[in-house]
Write a protein that holds these residues in place. Structure first.
Motif, PDB file in Angstrom:
ATOM      1  N   GLY A 102      -2.472  -0.049  -3.282  1.00  0.00           N
ATOM      2  CA  GLY A 102      -1.724  -1.350  -2.811  1.00  0.00           C
ATOM      3  C   GLY A 102      -0.153  -0.826  -2.644  1.00  0.00           C
ATOM      4  O   GLY A 102       0.020   0.477  -2.362  1.00  0.00           O
ATOM      5  N   PRO A 103       0.668  -1.573  -2.134  1.00  0.00           N
ATOM      6  CA  PRO A 103       1.799  -1.350  -1.375  1.00  0.00           C
ATOM      7  C   PRO A 103       3.096  -1.208  -2.250  1.00  0.00           C
ATOM      8  O   PRO A 103       4.133  -0.780  -1.890  1.00  0.00           O
ATOM      9  N   TYR A 104       3.070  -1.288  -3.495  1.00  0.00           N
ATOM     10  CA  TYR A 104       4.339  -1.417  -4.091  1.00  0.00           C
ATOM     11  C   TYR A 104       4.531  -0.049  -4.812  1.00  0.00           C
ATOM     12  O   TYR A 104       4.670   0.479  -5.830  1.00  0.00           O
ATOM     13  N   ALA A 105       5.047   0.976  -3.783  1.00  0.00           N
ATOM     14  CA  ALA A 105       5.443   2.174  -4.071  1.00  0.00           C
ATOM     15  C   ALA A 105       6.471   2.666  -3.043  1.00  0.00           C
ATOM     16  O   ALA A 105       6.337   2.234  -1.893  1.00  0.00           O
ATOM     17  N   GLY A 106       7.506   3.146  -3.671  1.00  0.00           N
ATOM     18  CA  GLY A 106       8.364   3.704  -2.509  1.00  0.00           C
ATOM     19  C   GLY A 106       9.484   4.837  -3.027  1.00  0.00           C
ATOM     20  O   GLY A 106       9.464   4.912  -4.142  1.00  0.00           O
ATOM     21  N   ASN A 107      10.025   5.400  -2.085  1.00  0.00           N
ATOM     22  CA  ASN A 107      10.566   6.798  -2.384  1.00  0.00           C
ATOM     23  C   ASN A 107      11.924   6.655  -1.514  1.00  0.00           C
ATOM     24  O   ASN A 107      12.061   6.439  -0.406  1.00  0.00           O
ATOM     25  N   ALA A 108      12.881   6.793  -2.292  1.00  0.00           N
ATOM     26  CA  ALA A 108      14.340   6.752  -1.886  1.00  0.00           C
ATOM     27  C   ALA A 108      15.320   7.838  -2.441  1.00  0.00           C
ATOM     28  O   ALA A 108      14.877   8.469  -3.425  1.00  0.00           O
ATOM     29  N   ARG A 109      16.491   8.086  -1.919  1.00  0.00           N
ATOM     30  CA  ARG A 109      17.443   8.788  -2.236  1.00  0.00           C
ATOM     31  C   ARG A 109      18.657   7.785  -3.120  1.00  0.00           C
ATOM     32  O   ARG A 109      19.080   7.180  -2.571  1.00  0.00           O
TER      33      ARG A 109
END
Ligand SMILES: Nc1nc2c(c(=O)[nH]1)N[C@H]1C(S)=C(S)[C@@H](COP(=O)(O)O)O[C@H]1N2
Ligand SMILES: [Mo]
Length: 398
Positions: free
Chosen positions: A169-176
């Protein structure tokens, strides 16, 4: 709209007040004597107008707050300071150049959003406050946004994932992210983690919209980069991601760590209090499960025979990813090319050049984390503590 209403109201008030003067003035002038005009009527009308306009001002202010104009202005006025502890330089090679693979850094506009808010809270950073209190807090504290901005800030790359993410699924993200180390604030408040004898084992974060999120105090204070984040990918938090301040704890699903629009932190125990999702049968504690996803090819794609790039992401926040393998149909597990690792709190991209032969094929991926644990093939539902199992994609090679 407000200025239009204002001008119409102003014109109406002028008309009424002028009428008071003119209508009374004529007979007085004709009959002679008395006051030149109806001073009492004029004063009453003028006071009523002033009171009504003050009321309208209060109403306007609250409408403004509800529509979030003041919050928007406060966000526009935020200048993020240079962090005292900048993020480690991202190594070259974190991003395989494969069309269709996720971007190592998820742009804010593409970052998934999961919350219960029907209307996104618009909080004015100027009036925002955060209170820290509860069991074992010897110095109760309240912080303003300016208080937090004045502190030594850390900048970290952290991958956030949702417990309700299905396999693939799509509910993952990486940010600073830029923020204040949460452990510091707790230590200054006198909090001692339970592993060192403190009375509170659960930290409950409350948001302005009534969400409650419970996190193990030991996880927040074990040296990982748990933070109150103020910045995301170089800008103040977007409203949908929790402006002005949200919590983040690497390694834990969002529903047990990442309270957006936070306003209160209470130290308590897991025995004494069940937060929002726990009352709805989700687990009290939920470390992120080791997972991997095939971004490309997409399900039911029809690539041409020859070399097909299979690629995607793998995550096991705070443990790190050590290996990703791909299997074609019931063949052997073959090692994928792992992109460089940023930190163990970020996801890791991977790719696999597949010698595709014509016909229908199933591609499956599995990851191994740094504890040596291989992503399980055992399928579970997302509730109560996150989906497990392996992502597969079926394609037809022409
Ligand atoms: N106030 C509030 N904070 C919240 C939530 C919420 O519903 N309300 N959802 C949580 C969940 S389940 C997740 S996965 C993350 C998602 O953060 P994002 O929307 O910024 O990606 O926020 C967490 N924080
Ligand atoms: Mo979530």
């Amino acid at each position: 709209m407000p200025s239009l209403v204002g001008s119409v109201a102003g014109a109406a008030v002028l008309h009424v007040l002028a009428g008071r003067l003119v209508r009374r003035a004529a007979p007085v002038a004709a009959g002679g004597g008395g006051e030149g005009w109806d001073r009492r009527g004029f004063l009453i009308a003028a006071s009523a107008a002033a009171a009504a306009s003050a009321g309208a001002g209060v109403l306007g202010k609250s409408l403004n707050a509800a529509s979030g104009k003041d919050a928007v202005a406060s966000r526009a006025g935020v200048a993020l300071p240079v962090p005292a502890s900048p993020a480690a330089r991202v190594p070259r090679g974190v991003q395989p150049r494969v069309p269709g693979i996720s971007s190592f850094v998820t742009p804010n506009k593409d970052f998934y959003r999961v919350d219960t808010a029907l209307v996104v809270p618009k909080v004015n950073a100027g009036t925002w406050r955060l209170r820290i209190h509860g069991k074992g807090v010897t110095r109760e504290r309240t912080f303003s946004f300016a208080d937090l901005l004045r502190r030594d800030l850390i900048e970290r790359d952290i991958t956030l994932t949702c417990v309700s993410n299905e396999v693939g699924g799509p509910y993952a993200g990486n940010a600073r992210w830029i923020g204040v180390p949460l452990a510091e604030l707790l230590e200054e408040s006198g909090v001692v983690p339970p592993s060192r004898g403190g009375p509170a084992d659960q930290l409950v974060a409350r948001s302005v919209d009534g969400m409650t999120i419970g996190t193990p105090v030991d996880d927040v204070m074990d040296g990982r980069d748990a933070m109150l984040a103020l910045g995301m990918n170089g800008e103040p938090l977007p409203f949908v991601h929790g402006f002005p301040v949200r919590m983040l704890v690497p390694g834990l699903y969002g529903y047990v760590s990442a309270c957006k629009w936070i306003r209160d932190i209470e130290l308590t125990t897991f025995d004494d209090y069940d937060p929002y999702w726990v009352k709805r049968d989700w687990a009290r504690k939920a470390p992120v499960k080791t997972q991997s996803r095939i971004d490309t090819p997409k399900p039911f794609a029809r690539p041409a025979a020859g070399t097909v790039m299979v690629a995607g992401v793998a995550w096991a926040q705070h443990r790190g990813i050590d290996k990703v393998e791909v299997r074609v149909d019931d063949g052997p597990w073959q090692p994928a090319d792992l992109a460089a690792e940023d930190t163990r709190d970020t996801w890791r991209l991977w790719s696999f050049p597949w010698k595709a032969t014509s016909g229908g094929h199933t591609l499956t991926v599995r990851a191994t984390d740094r504890t040596g644990t291989v992503q399980t093939e055992k399928r579970t539902r997302t509730i109560p503590d996150g989906a497990s199992g392996r992502h597969s994609v079926v394609v037809t090679v022409d």
